[in-house]
Motif scaffolding. Structure first.
Motif, PDB file in Angstrom:
ATOM      1  N   TYR A 265       0.836  -1.201   0.000  1.00  0.00           N
ATOM      2  CA  TYR A 265       0.000   0.000   0.000  1.00  0.00           C
ATOM      3  C   TYR A 265       0.872   1.252   0.000  1.00  0.00           C
ATOM      4  O   TYR A 265       0.601   2.208  -0.728  1.00  0.00           O
ATOM      5  N   ASP A 266       1.922   1.257   0.809  1.00  0.00           N
ATOM      6  CA  ASP A 266       2.827   2.414   0.847  1.00  0.00           C
ATOM      7  C   ASP A 266       3.432   2.694  -0.525  1.00  0.00           C
ATOM      8  O   ASP A 266       3.567   3.853  -0.919  1.00  0.00           O
ATOM      9  N   PHE A 267       3.780   1.654  -1.236  1.00  0.00           N
ATOM     10  CA  PHE A 267       4.395   1.832  -2.550  1.00  0.00           C
ATOM     11  C   PHE A 267       3.397   2.198  -3.643  1.00  0.00           C
ATOM     12  O   PHE A 267       3.719   2.969  -4.541  1.00  0.00           O
ATOM     13  N   TYR A 268       2.203   1.641  -3.593  1.00  0.00           N
ATOM     14  CA  TYR A 268       1.281   1.742  -4.728  1.00  0.00           C
ATOM     15  C   TYR A 268      -0.011   2.510  -4.449  1.00  0.00           C
ATOM     16  O   TYR A 268      -0.892   2.538  -5.299  1.00  0.00           O
ATOM     17  N   GLN A 269      -0.138   3.161  -3.321  1.00  0.00           N
ATOM     18  CA  GLN A 269      -1.403   3.797  -2.977  1.00  0.00           C
ATOM     19  C   GLN A 269      -1.858   4.844  -3.991  1.00  0.00           C
ATOM     20  O   GLN A 269      -3.057   5.035  -4.195  1.00  0.00           O
ATOM     21  N   GLN A 270      -0.924   5.499  -4.646  1.00  0.00           N
ATOM     22  CA  GLN A 270      -1.306   6.525  -5.618  1.00  0.00           C
ATOM     23  C   GLN A 270      -1.986   5.940  -6.853  1.00  0.00           C
ATOM     24  O   GLN A 270      -2.621   6.668  -7.610  1.00  0.00           O
TER      25      GLN A 270
ATOM     26  N   HIS B   9      -5.629  -7.736  -4.174  1.00  0.00           N
ATOM     27  CA  HIS B   9      -5.216  -8.417  -5.399  1.00  0.00           C
ATOM     28  C   HIS B   9      -4.538  -7.432  -6.353  1.00  0.00           C
ATOM     29  O   HIS B   9      -3.509  -7.760  -6.970  1.00  0.00           O
ATOM     30  N   MET B  10      -5.095  -6.246  -6.474  1.00  0.00           N
ATOM     31  CA  MET B  10      -4.491  -5.226  -7.332  1.00  0.00           C
ATOM     32  C   MET B  10      -3.087  -4.863  -6.865  1.00  0.00           C
ATOM     33  O   MET B  10      -2.165  -4.740  -7.683  1.00  0.00           O
ATOM     34  N   LEU B  11      -2.919  -4.703  -5.558  1.00  0.00           N
ATOM     35  CA  LEU B  11      -1.597  -4.377  -5.015  1.00  0.00           C
ATOM     36  C   LEU B  11      -0.594  -5.481  -5.340  1.00  0.00           C
ATOM     37  O   LEU B  11       0.552  -5.200  -5.713  1.00  0.00           O
TER      38      LEU B  11
END
Length: 108
Positions: free
Chosen positions: A12-17, A60-62
């Motif tokens: 989440y930290d890496f891909y939240q945007q 799943h998306m992450l």
């Protein structure tokens, strides 16, 4: 379960945007603030099942983003190499130090 939570929080930290605002809100409430599905449901005026489905899809998306981009895996590699560098610096091992720096530079 703790390993999964730790991994999802890191992803989440890496891909939240790359997530929608709603996905970010649900993930933050569920993982960061430790809300139950029922609490998120009440707060959002959405069914508990809809919250559950959204969180699972987002997880799943992450994982898919990580498969394609590997940002978290590269981060872990860099961290491990930096720890090794730290030990080498403490031991004044110049040759191995140079080799480790080269390994860090080669991580894409």
């Amino acid at each position: 379960m703790i390993e999964k939570t730790t991994r999802i929080n890191a992803l989440y930290d890496f891909y939240q945007q790359l997530l929608t605002e709603k996905q970010r809100n649900y993930m933050e409430m569920y993982y960061a603030e430790d809300f139950s599905l029922g609490e998120i449901s009440e707060t959002s005026n959405v069914s508990r099942q809809a919250i559950y489905d959204n969180i699972r899809r987002t997880e799943h998306m992450l994982e898919e983003y990580e498969k394609k981009l590997s940002l978290y895996q590269k981060f872990l590699k860099r961290q491990a190499l930096l720890q090794e560098l730290h030990a080498l610096v403490k031991n004044n091992n110049e040759q191995e130090l140079k080799e480790k720096v080269e390994q860090i530079i080669e991580i894409e």
